[in-house]
Scaffold this motif. Structure first.
Motif, PDB file in Angstrom:
ATOM      1  N   LEU A   2      -7.248 -10.815  -8.234  1.00  0.00           N
ATOM      2  CA  LEU A   2      -6.332 -11.732  -7.559  1.00  0.00           C
ATOM      3  C   LEU A   2      -7.093 -12.544  -6.524  1.00  0.00           C
ATOM      4  CD1 LEU A   2      -3.433 -12.710  -6.809  1.00  0.00           C
ATOM      5  CD2 LEU A   2      -3.325 -10.767  -5.223  1.00  0.00           C
ATOM      6  N   LYS A   3      -6.846 -13.838  -6.528  1.00  0.00           N
ATOM      7  CA  LYS A   3      -7.453 -14.715  -5.526  1.00  0.00           C
ATOM      8  C   LYS A   3      -6.346 -15.520  -4.857  1.00  0.00           C
ATOM      9  CE  LYS A   3     -10.882 -18.403  -4.827  1.00  0.00           C
ATOM     10  NZ  LYS A   3     -11.827 -19.353  -5.483  1.00  0.00           N
ATOM     11  N   VAL A   4      -6.322 -15.484  -3.539  1.00  0.00           N
ATOM     12  CA  VAL A   4      -5.325 -16.215  -2.763  1.00  0.00           C
ATOM     13  C   VAL A   4      -6.059 -17.117  -1.777  1.00  0.00           C
ATOM     14  CG1 VAL A   4      -3.368 -16.046  -1.198  1.00  0.00           C
ATOM     15  CG2 VAL A   4      -3.682 -14.334  -2.986  1.00  0.00           C
ATOM     16  N   GLY A   5      -5.895 -18.427  -1.927  1.00  0.00           N
ATOM     17  CA  GLY A   5      -6.669 -19.347  -1.101  1.00  0.00           C
ATOM     18  C   GLY A   5      -8.101 -19.401  -1.580  1.00  0.00           C
ATOM     19  N   LYS A   6      -8.973 -19.838  -0.710  1.00  0.00           N
ATOM     20  CA  LYS A   6     -10.377 -20.002  -1.090  1.00  0.00           C
ATOM     21  C   LYS A   6     -11.222 -18.766  -0.858  1.00  0.00           C
ATOM     22  CE  LYS A   6     -10.490 -24.988  -0.145  1.00  0.00           C
ATOM     23  NZ  LYS A   6     -11.142 -26.053   0.668  1.00  0.00           N
ATOM     24  N   ARG A   7     -10.763 -17.878   0.054  1.00  0.00           N
ATOM     25  CA  ARG A   7     -11.663 -16.803   0.468  1.00  0.00           C
ATOM     26  C   ARG A   7     -11.032 -15.413   0.467  1.00  0.00           C
ATOM     27  NH1 ARG A   7     -12.850 -21.442   3.031  1.00  0.00           N
ATOM     28  NH2 ARG A   7     -11.139 -21.245   4.500  1.00  0.00           N
ATOM     29  N   ASN A   8      -9.828 -15.274  -0.088  1.00  0.00           N
ATOM     30  CA  ASN A   8      -9.166 -13.972  -0.094  1.00  0.00           C
ATOM     31  C   ASN A   8      -9.093 -13.401  -1.511  1.00  0.00           C
ATOM     32  OD1 ASN A   8      -8.531 -13.894   2.744  1.00  0.00           O
ATOM     33  ND2 ASN A   8      -7.010 -15.471   2.330  1.00  0.00           N
ATOM     34  N   PHE A   9      -9.609 -12.182  -1.702  1.00  0.00           N
ATOM     35  CA  PHE A   9      -9.664 -11.560  -3.016  1.00  0.00           C
ATOM     36  C   PHE A   9      -9.110 -10.146  -2.951  1.00  0.00           C
ATOM     37  CE2 PHE A   9     -12.995 -14.701  -2.774  1.00  0.00           C
ATOM     38  CZ  PHE A   9     -12.995 -15.312  -4.019  1.00  0.00           C
ATOM     39  N   ALA A  10      -8.618  -9.687  -4.088  1.00  0.00           N
ATOM     40  CA  ALA A  10      -8.180  -8.282  -4.206  1.00  0.00           C
ATOM     41  C   ALA A  10      -8.248  -7.876  -5.673  1.00  0.00           C
ATOM     42  CB  ALA A  10      -6.756  -8.125  -3.677  1.00  0.00           C
ATOM     43  N   ARG A  11      -8.395  -6.569  -5.888  1.00  0.00           N
ATOM     44  CA  ARG A  11      -8.342  -6.024  -7.241  1.00  0.00           C
ATOM     45  C   ARG A  11      -7.042  -5.256  -7.402  1.00  0.00           C
ATOM     46  NH1 ARG A  11     -13.908  -5.395  -6.078  1.00  0.00           N
ATOM     47  NH2 ARG A  11     -15.235  -6.513  -7.553  1.00  0.00           N
ATOM     48  N   LEU A  12      -6.327  -5.543  -8.491  1.00  0.00           N
ATOM     49  CA  LEU A  12      -5.073  -4.869  -8.773  1.00  0.00           C
ATOM     50  C   LEU A  12      -5.291  -3.924  -9.940  1.00  0.00           C
ATOM     51  CD1 LEU A  12      -2.732  -8.024  -8.668  1.00  0.00           C
ATOM     52  CD2 LEU A  12      -3.501  -6.599  -6.753  1.00  0.00           C
ATOM     53  N   LYS A  13      -4.959  -2.636  -9.737  1.00  0.00           N
ATOM     54  CA  LYS A  13      -5.228  -1.635 -10.768  1.00  0.00           C
ATOM     55  C   LYS A  13      -3.972  -0.791 -11.030  1.00  0.00           C
ATOM     56  CE  LYS A  13     -10.153  -1.146  -9.586  1.00  0.00           C
ATOM     57  NZ  LYS A  13     -11.230  -0.178  -9.260  1.00  0.00           N
ATOM     58  N   SER A  14      -3.888  -0.297 -12.274  1.00  0.00           N
ATOM     59  CA  SER A  14      -2.793   0.618 -12.601  1.00  0.00           C
ATOM     60  C   SER A  14      -3.241   2.035 -12.347  1.00  0.00           C
ATOM     61  CB  SER A  14      -2.389   0.441 -14.082  1.00  0.00           C
ATOM     62  OG  SER A  14      -3.475   0.793 -14.930  1.00  0.00           O
ATOM     63  N   LYS A  15      -2.269   2.916 -12.132  1.00  0.00           N
ATOM     64  CA  LYS A  15      -2.598   4.334 -11.912  1.00  0.00           C
ATOM     65  C   LYS A  15      -1.661   5.229 -12.711  1.00  0.00           C
ATOM     66  CE  LYS A  15       0.270   4.642  -7.743  1.00  0.00           C
ATOM     67  NZ  LYS A  15       0.318   5.024  -6.321  1.00  0.00           N
TER      68      LYS A  15
END
Length: 404
Positions: free
Chosen positions: A391-404
């Motif tokens: 996931l990328k939000v804006g130019k400099r914000n990132f996250a990884r989305l994972k299932s569990k």
């Protein structure tokens, strides 16, 4: 204490300065300071109307620091009283006054951030509520007798509002008098301010003369244009670079300024020498891209240190230039088989301040999932076993989305 020759001091003082009124009086004050071995009193008044400072605020604070480095006394006035009046400077209507609690809360944050620029050990910190707050009504009447209504209407924003039949409250006339009384109380030699403060600073000269004091010299600095290249830097315009922002954010925002502002930013918000400025002027013309990276590195280093600036540069190259997700991107886990609106997922990550901001960014193409732009605010993710998304939000914000 020994002071540098007048010419050398003026070279520092005049850097980036728009106007000095009157300049010859400053020369005479500097000569007297050297002769008597006495530092000048340099006054800067700030109303803590907001708790956070940006590079626009740093322009005037850096000028105060330059006076400190030249051996003069820096007096930072927290407008504990004037902030509760509300100064309409630069606006066509009155700025809402703040409560005492709001002023005190903002002041604490303001001071801690200002000390990133000023030499704390050489800064005299005062609050004008200490002397303005104890004045009687008769004191105010006597103070008001020093200025005519015609003189007040000379102030640009007052004259425009008067011409347009827009209301001007009587208490607004008292604001310049209150700021000027600060100068009388402190017997300041020089007062600093932005170009929008010229009228108020000159009223300080008037009141000092009326009190048989040697009038202060008024030094005006420019209002820094924000990252949009159009408006003055302001949080309201979302074109600001906060001095308390994380290094990665500061570096990235610095790179977003237009090329034509690179030299001006070097001049007004950094410590590079005047000799370096001459070289930078040529570099901007020949290689604006790399010179802008030099600016971003310089600004970030000033507020976060050398290593943080290097890390921010590497982060930018990795995430923006190479479009890689940074190794330290946060990870968020969701139950396999569950479905979630992307809007709610972004809320979980706290990468935006509200759903409204997220929707705006989506509409502008600022949200992507696995490099695919998502513009539908109702877009829903269904997590299957083993899923992992970027996931990328804006130019400099990132996250990884994972299932569990």
């Amino acid at each position: 204490m020994s002071f540098k020759p007048v010419e050398e001091q003026l070279e520092v003082i005049k850097r980036g300065t728009v106007e000095i009124v009157p300049e010859q009086e400053l020369v005479e004050k500097l000569k007297k300071s050297i002769k008597t071995n006495t530092p000048l009193k340099i006054k800067l008044g700030v109303d803590p109307t907001r708790p956070d400072l940006h590079l626009g605020h740093s322009v005037i604070l850096r000028k105060l620091r330059q006076f400190q480095d030249l051996g003069h006394e820096a007096i930072l006035i927290i407008g504990g009283f004037t902030a509760m009046i509300g100064d309409p400077t630069g606006q066509n209507k009155t700025r809402p006054p703040l409560t005492l609690e709001e002023v005190n809360e903002n002041a604490e944050t303001y001071i801690s951030q200002a000390q990133k620029i000023l030499d704390e050990s050489k800064t005299t910190l005062v609050n004008n509520a200490d002397w303005l707050g104890i004045m009687t009504f008769m004191d105010v009447v006597k103070l008001s007798s020093n200025l005519t209504v015609a003189r007040m209407i000379e102030r640009d924003d007052f004259s425009k509002r008067f011409a347009n039949n827009e209301p001007i409250s009587v208490h607004e006339f008292l604001y310049p008098l209150a700021q000027a009384q600060d100068s009388v109380h402190l017997e300041s030699d020089v007062e600093l301010g932005g170009t929008d403060q010229k009228f108020n600073l000159l009223v300080g000269r008037d009141l000092q003369k009326a009190d048989d004091q040697e009038p202060q010299v008024c030094l005006m600095m420019p209002l820094l244009v924000g990252t949009d290249g159009t408006m003055k830097m302001s949080k309201s315009y979302d074109n600001y670079i906060g001095i308390d922002e994380p290094a990665n954010e500061m570096y990235g925002k610095s790179l977003s300024i237009p090329d034509e502002l690179i030299y001006r930013y070097f001049e007004l918000v950094t410590d590079v020498s005047n000799e370096e400025l001459e070289e930078l002027k040529k570099k901007v013309e020949q290689d604006p891209r790399n010179t802008k990276h030099e600016l971003a590195f310089t600004i970030t280093r000033m507020y976060h240190g050398e290593q943080a600036a290097k890390d921010a540069r590497n982060h930018f190259e990795k995430t923006v230039i190479n479009k890689d997700v940074p190794d330290d991107a946060p990870e968020f886990y969701y139950e396999a088989g569950s479905s979630h609106r992307l809007l709610d997922v972004i809320s979980d990550t706290e990468m935006t301040s509200s759903n409204g901001e997220t929707k705006r960014m989506m509409k502008q193409g600022g949200v992507s999932l696995d490099d695919k732009k998502i513009q539908d605010p109702n877009f829903t993710i269904t997590f299957e076993s083993g899923d992992e998304m970027e996931l990328k939000v804006g130019k400099r914000n990132f996250a990884r989305l994972k299932s569990k």
